[in-house]
Design a protein around this motif. Structure first.
Motif, PDB file in Angstrom:
ATOM      1  N   VAL A   1       0.820  -1.223   0.000  1.00 46.18           N
ATOM      2  CA  VAL A   1       0.000   0.000   0.000  1.00 46.18           C
ATOM      3  C   VAL A   1       0.853   1.271   0.000  1.00 46.18           C
ATOM      4  CG1 VAL A   1      -1.997  -1.093   1.099  1.00 46.18           C
ATOM      5  CG2 VAL A   1      -0.268   0.036   2.526  1.00 46.18           C
ATOM      6  N   GLY A   2       2.135   1.137   0.396  1.00 51.36           N
ATOM      7  CA  GLY A   2       3.029   2.288   0.338  1.00 51.36           C
ATOM      8  C   GLY A   2       3.453   2.839   1.693  1.00 51.36           C
TER       9      GLY A   2
ATOM     10  N   GLU B   1      12.038   3.299  -5.370  1.00 48.53           N
ATOM     11  CA  GLU B   1      11.368   2.000  -5.465  1.00 48.53           C
ATOM     12  C   GLU B   1      11.917   1.109  -4.349  1.00 48.53           C
ATOM     13  OE1 GLU B   1       8.394   0.076  -6.681  1.00 48.53           O
ATOM     14  OE2 GLU B   1       8.894   1.948  -7.702  1.00 48.53           O
TER      15      GLU B   1
ATOM     16  N   LYS C   1      -1.712   6.711  -2.816  1.00 49.96           N
ATOM     17  CA  LYS C   1      -1.593   6.574  -4.284  1.00 49.96           C
ATOM     18  C   LYS C   1      -2.667   7.349  -5.051  1.00 49.96           C
ATOM     19  CE  LYS C   1       0.635   2.048  -3.814  1.00 49.96           C
ATOM     20  NZ  LYS C   1       0.979   0.770  -4.411  1.00 49.96           N
TER      21      LYS C   1
ATOM     22  N   LYS D   1      -2.621   8.029  -8.858  1.00 49.37           N
ATOM     23  CA  LYS D   1      -3.161   7.100  -9.846  1.00 49.37           C
ATOM     24  C   LYS D   1      -4.688   7.227  -9.906  1.00 49.37           C
ATOM     25  CE  LYS D   1      -1.065   2.913  -9.651  1.00 49.37           C
ATOM     26  NZ  LYS D   1      -0.518   1.713  -8.952  1.00 49.37           N
TER      27      LYS D   1
ATOM     28  N   PRO E   1       9.612  -4.966  -0.395  1.00 46.62           N
ATOM     29  CA  PRO E   1       8.714  -5.168   0.752  1.00 46.62           C
ATOM     30  C   PRO E   1       9.510  -5.223   2.057  1.00 46.62           C
ATOM     31  CG  PRO E   1       8.171  -6.685  -1.023  1.00 46.62           C
ATOM     32  CD  PRO E   1       9.435  -5.986  -1.427  1.00 46.62           C
TER      33      PRO E   1
ATOM     34  N   GLY F   1       3.591  -5.540   5.884  1.00 50.18           N
ATOM     35  CA  GLY F   1       2.183  -5.907   5.713  1.00 50.18           C
ATOM     36  C   GLY F   1       1.975  -7.385   5.448  1.00 50.18           C
TER      37      GLY F   1
ATOM     38  N   THR G   1       7.178   3.752   1.621  1.00 46.88           N
ATOM     39  CA  THR G   1       7.362   4.881   0.700  1.00 46.88           C
ATOM     40  C   THR G   1       6.867   6.174   1.344  1.00 46.88           C
ATOM     41  OG1 THR G   1       6.934   3.300  -1.080  1.00 46.88           O
ATOM     42  CG2 THR G   1       6.967   5.633  -1.668  1.00 46.88           C
TER      43      THR G   1
ATOM     44  N   THR H   1       5.821  -1.232   9.806  1.00 50.89           N
ATOM     45  CA  THR H   1       5.679  -2.690   9.884  1.00 50.89           C
ATOM     46  C   THR H   1       5.509  -3.308   8.499  1.00 50.89           C
ATOM     47  OG1 THR H   1       3.264  -2.579  10.122  1.00 50.89           O
ATOM     48  CG2 THR H   1       4.574  -2.505  12.151  1.00 50.89           C
TER      49      THR H   1
ATOM     50  N   PHE I   1      11.530   9.886  -3.322  1.00 55.80           N
ATOM     51  CA  PHE I   1      10.747   8.726  -3.751  1.00 55.80           C
ATOM     52  C   PHE I   1      11.700   7.718  -4.351  1.00 55.80           C
ATOM     53  CE2 PHE I   1       8.615   6.264  -7.062  1.00 55.80           C
ATOM     54  CZ  PHE I   1       7.549   5.737  -6.352  1.00 55.80           C
TER      55      PHE I   1
HETATM   56  N1  LIG Z   1       2.049   5.524  -7.879  1.00 56.74           N
HETATM   57  C1  LIG Z   1       2.354   5.383  -6.599  1.00 56.74           C
HETATM   58  N2  LIG Z   1       3.060   4.312  -6.211  1.00 56.74           N
HETATM   59  C2  LIG Z   1       3.349   4.205  -4.892  1.00 56.74           C
HETATM   60  C3  LIG Z   1       2.970   5.177  -3.927  1.00 56.74           C
HETATM   61  N3  LIG Z   1       3.401   4.792  -2.733  1.00 56.74           N
HETATM   62  C4  LIG Z   1       4.037   3.627  -2.907  1.00 56.74           C
HETATM   63  N4  LIG Z   1       4.021   3.262  -4.201  1.00 56.74           N
HETATM   64  C5  LIG Z   1       4.587   2.040  -4.790  1.00 56.74           C
HETATM   65  O1  LIG Z   1       3.920   0.934  -4.216  1.00 56.74           O
HETATM   66  C6  LIG Z   1       4.813  -0.166  -4.048  1.00 56.74           C
HETATM   67  C7  LIG Z   1       4.815  -0.639  -2.616  1.00 56.74           C
HETATM   68  O2  LIG Z   1       5.340   0.375  -1.779  1.00 56.74           O
HETATM   69  P1  LIG Z   1       5.947   0.078  -0.313  1.00 56.74           P
HETATM   70  O3  LIG Z   1       6.187   1.389   0.315  1.00 56.74           O
HETATM   71  O4  LIG Z   1       7.057  -0.873  -0.391  1.00 56.74           O
HETATM   72  O5  LIG Z   1       4.701  -0.666   0.371  1.00 56.74           O
HETATM   73  P2  LIG Z   1       4.590  -1.192   1.881  1.00 56.74           P
HETATM   74  O6  LIG Z   1       3.211  -0.849   2.332  1.00 56.74           O
HETATM   75  O7  LIG Z   1       5.713  -0.693   2.684  1.00 56.74           O
HETATM   76  O8  LIG Z   1       4.687  -2.775   1.697  1.00 56.74           O
HETATM   77  P3  LIG Z   1       5.217  -3.861   2.790  1.00 56.74           P
HETATM   78  O9  LIG Z   1       6.530  -3.377   3.299  1.00 56.74           O
HETATM   79  O10 LIG Z   1       5.299  -5.157   2.062  1.00 56.74           O
HETATM   80  O11 LIG Z   1       4.156  -3.918   3.848  1.00 56.74           O
HETATM   81  C8  LIG Z   1       6.187   0.333  -4.519  1.00 56.74           C
HETATM   82  O12 LIG Z   1       6.350  -0.076  -5.867  1.00 56.74           O
HETATM   83  C9  LIG Z   1       6.043   1.841  -4.433  1.00 56.74           C
HETATM   84  O13 LIG Z   1       6.881   2.526  -5.343  1.00 56.74           O
HETATM   85  C10 LIG Z   1       2.220   6.308  -4.403  1.00 56.74           C
HETATM   86  O14 LIG Z   1       1.815   7.207  -3.666  1.00 56.74           O
HETATM   87  N5  LIG Z   1       1.943   6.348  -5.745  1.00 56.74           N
END
Ligand SMILES: Nc1nc2c(ncn2[C@@H]2O[C@H](COP(=O)(O)OP(=O)(O)OP(=O)(O)O)[C@@H](O)[C@H]2O)c(=O)[nH]1
Ligand SMILES: [Mg+2]
Length: 211
Positions: free
Chosen positions: A24-25, A40, A128, A131, A43, A70, A28, A68, A38
């Motif tokens: 879910v991000g 990439e 996000k 998008k 997990p 997910g 990020t 944490t 920002f």
């Molecule tokens: N377009 C877009 N992509 C996003 C955004 N935030 C995160 N992402 C993308 O979503 C994906 C997952 O992001 P993470 O931040 O790793 O997600 P997480 O919630 O930490 O996932 P876990 O650590 O597995 O729990 C990555 O490819 C990011 O680049 C956003 O606001 N917009």
């Protein structure tokens, strides 16, 4: 929000926690808030952790933000990080319906089970929003959920940084406005969040073998 990275005295230490489905991000969002960048990311494995010093509401604050994983396989581990959190950020992805339905099915239940601060402030974040064409969860659904579960609510984009600062700012201001969260365990420079309780005097720590 004024911020600095130097280690200095602070009025309050707040423990914040990021939870929500994998992808879910959360990481990020945290990186966007702490480093204005920002990237990439992979997990998260288990839990990650970042510190940010901010001045808000006239107070110097040290934010310890726990990020944490997910993925379900880490659930047992991550559950222990709810303890003592003054603020919990529940994140979902506005382009993935399952991440929204899991808020009620999983994440709100985890908070009920593991959070130790009764007055802990909850913030629901729909991430996000850059998008927009892929959006499947409407803003109104987010607002309704937040109202039902007693959370603050914001939509943001960790990618474009829209509303990222506001997420943390709103949460922290609400914590500052909640006297019970400012008392024990959160104030003063003497507190050391890394300091664990001393180990119990049990067989595993006391050694053995006097002959
Ligand atoms: N377009 C877009 N992509 C996003 C955004 N935030 C995160 N992402 C993308 O979503 C994906 C997952 O992001 P993470 O931040 O790793 O997600 P997480 O919630 O930490 O996932 P876990 O650590 O597995 O729990 C990555 O490819 C990011 O680049 C956003 O606001 N917009
Ligand atoms: Mg992560």
């Amino acid at each position: 929000m004024a911020s600095s990275t130097s280690q200095q005295e602070f009025d309050y230490l707040f423990k914040l926690l990021l939870i929500g489905d994998s992808g879910v991000g959360k990481s990020t969002l945290l990186l966007s808030f702490t480093s204005d960048t920002f990237e990439e990311l992979s997990p998260t494995i288990g839990v990650d952790f970042k510190i940010k010093h901010v001045t808000l509401g006239g107070k110097k604050l040290k934010l310890a933000i726990w990020d944490t994983a997910g993925q379900e396989r880490f659930r047992t581990l991550t559950s222990s990080y709810y303890r003592g959190a003054q603020g919990i950020i529940m994140v979902y992805d506005v382009t993935r319906r399952d991440t929204f339905t899991n808020l009620a099915d999983i994440w709100a239940k985890e908070i009920d089970l593991y959070s130790t601060n009764q007055d802990c402030i909850k913030l629901l974040v729909g991430n996000k929003v850059d998008k927009e064409s892929e959006r499947v969860v409407s803003k109104k659904e987010g607002i309704d959920f937040a109202r039902e579960y007693g959370c603050l609510f914001l939509e943001c984009s960790a990618k474009t940084r829209v509303n990222v600062e506001q997420c943390f700012e709103e949460l922290v201001l609400k914590i500052l406005d909640t006297p019970s969260l400012l008392s024990e365990g959160s104030s003063g420079v003497k507190k050391n969040i890394f300091k664990e309780n001393p180990p119990q005097n049990d067989a595993s720590t006391t050694g053995c073998c006097s002959s």
